[in-house]
Scaffold this active site. Structure first.
Site, PDB file in Angstrom:
ATOM      1  N   SER A   1      24.118  64.538  26.478  1.00 49.43           N
ATOM      2  CA  SER A   1      23.708  65.817  27.442  1.00 49.43           C
ATOM      3  C   SER A   1      24.784  66.164  28.118  1.00 49.43           C
ATOM      4  O   SER A   1      25.687  65.389  28.524  1.00 49.43           O
ATOM      5  CB  SER A   1      22.514  65.467  28.176  1.00 49.43           C
ATOM      6  OG  SER A   1      22.255  66.522  29.161  1.00 49.43           O
TER       7      SER A   1
ATOM      8  N   TYR B   1      17.700  60.213  33.595  1.00 50.00           N
ATOM      9  CA  TYR B   1      17.896  60.728  32.267  1.00 50.00           C
ATOM     10  C   TYR B   1      19.489  60.826  32.021  1.00 50.00           C
ATOM     11  O   TYR B   1      19.888  60.289  30.798  1.00 50.00           O
ATOM     12  CB  TYR B   1      17.526  62.221  32.270  1.00 50.00           C
ATOM     13  CG  TYR B   1      18.020  62.937  30.832  1.00 50.00           C
ATOM     14  CD1 TYR B   1      16.855  62.766  29.809  1.00 50.00           C
ATOM     15  CD2 TYR B   1      18.700  63.886  30.838  1.00 50.00           C
ATOM     16  CE1 TYR B   1      16.918  63.389  28.520  1.00 50.00           C
ATOM     17  CE2 TYR B   1      18.998  64.553  29.810  1.00 50.00           C
ATOM     18  CZ  TYR B   1      18.025  64.347  28.619  1.00 50.00           C
ATOM     19  OH  TYR B   1      18.467  64.846  27.465  1.00 50.00           O
TER      20      TYR B   1
END
Length: 251
Positions: A143, A156
């Protein structure tokens, strides 16, 4: 010679785009889905329309106890369909996003994100190594949040950072087998992930576009093509790299 890829989480969003991008390059597909069999069947139909073979298997990538049975089923399929037990590409795409501030995140949330986004990736890859052809490729999905900070994503983002470090170690250890390992790090992408805010929330989309050099949010196809490139002959000298596909987010 037919090339075969395994894509986890391939029935929707970025995973679906990865599957279709690979199929467009003449690669046969095996993909996993967690629960949406209807969506998986639609992806199989789309791949077959591209004149490639496709097979979907249900798998919870957060439950490593199910991996041995999955590997056995996958091996049987490869033997039945191709008369061989190996494939060429592993794309670890399946993931979940559960968010919260540092002060509020629960152990249950931490464990859920860890189990799917890192522990599952680590041990599924381990199980897959004997099935991966020498000269093949592994692509792990991370990400852009490992580079930039936004509220409520510490778990995350931290776990995706672990994926990026893990990928470098994979590249180092598997180099003797000529297997490459790379990371693709999407920016904000219009999918159903995280309640679909980037897909459906117009205010969120405008904000994202305003902080992105190319002036729009990402689409799944923007990511799928990058992954497919990393599974091509043109990318055979690309190894241990993090490639961010974010349109130039928050530069």
């Amino acid at each position: 010679m037919t090339k075969i890829a395994l894509v986890t989480g391939g029935s929707r969003g970025i995973g679906r785009a990865i599957v279709l991008s690979l199929a467009q390059k003449g690669i046969d597909i095996v993909f996993t889905y967690k629960g949406n069999e209807t969506a998986a069947a639609q992806v199989i139909y789309e791949v077959k329309n591209l004149n490639q073979k496709a097979k979907a298997f249900q798998l919870d990538t957060g439950n490593i106890r199910g991996f041995d049975a999955f590997i056995n089923t996958l091996s049987q399929y490869l033997n039945d369909e191709y008369q061989k037990s190996n494939l060429d590409f592993l794309i670890n795409n399946a993931g979940i996003g559960l968010y919260g501030g540092v002060a509020d995140t629960t152990e249950e949330t931490f464990d859920a994100v860890m189990n799917v986004n890192f522990k599952g990736v680590y041990f599924l890859t381990q199980k897959m190594l004997p099935l991966l052809n020498d000269g093949g490729s592994i692509v792990n999905v991370s990400s852009s949040l490992t580079r930039v900070c936004v509220p409520n994503v510490s778990v995350y983002a931290s776990i995706k950072s672990a994926i990026e470090t893990y990928t470098k170690y994979l590249a180092n250890e598997l180099g003797k087998r000529r297997i490459t390992a790379n990371v693709v790090a999407p920016g904000a992408t219009a999918t159903d992930f995280a309640d679909g805010a980037t897909k459906d929330n117009e205010e969120r989309r405008k904000l994202t576009a305003s902080t992105t050099a190319l002036g729009r949010v990402g689409e799944p196809e923007d990511i799928g093509g990058v992954v497919a490139f990393l599974c091509s002959e043109e990318a055979k000298w690309v190894n241990a790299q993090r490639i961010e596909a974010s349109g130039g987010a928050k530069l």
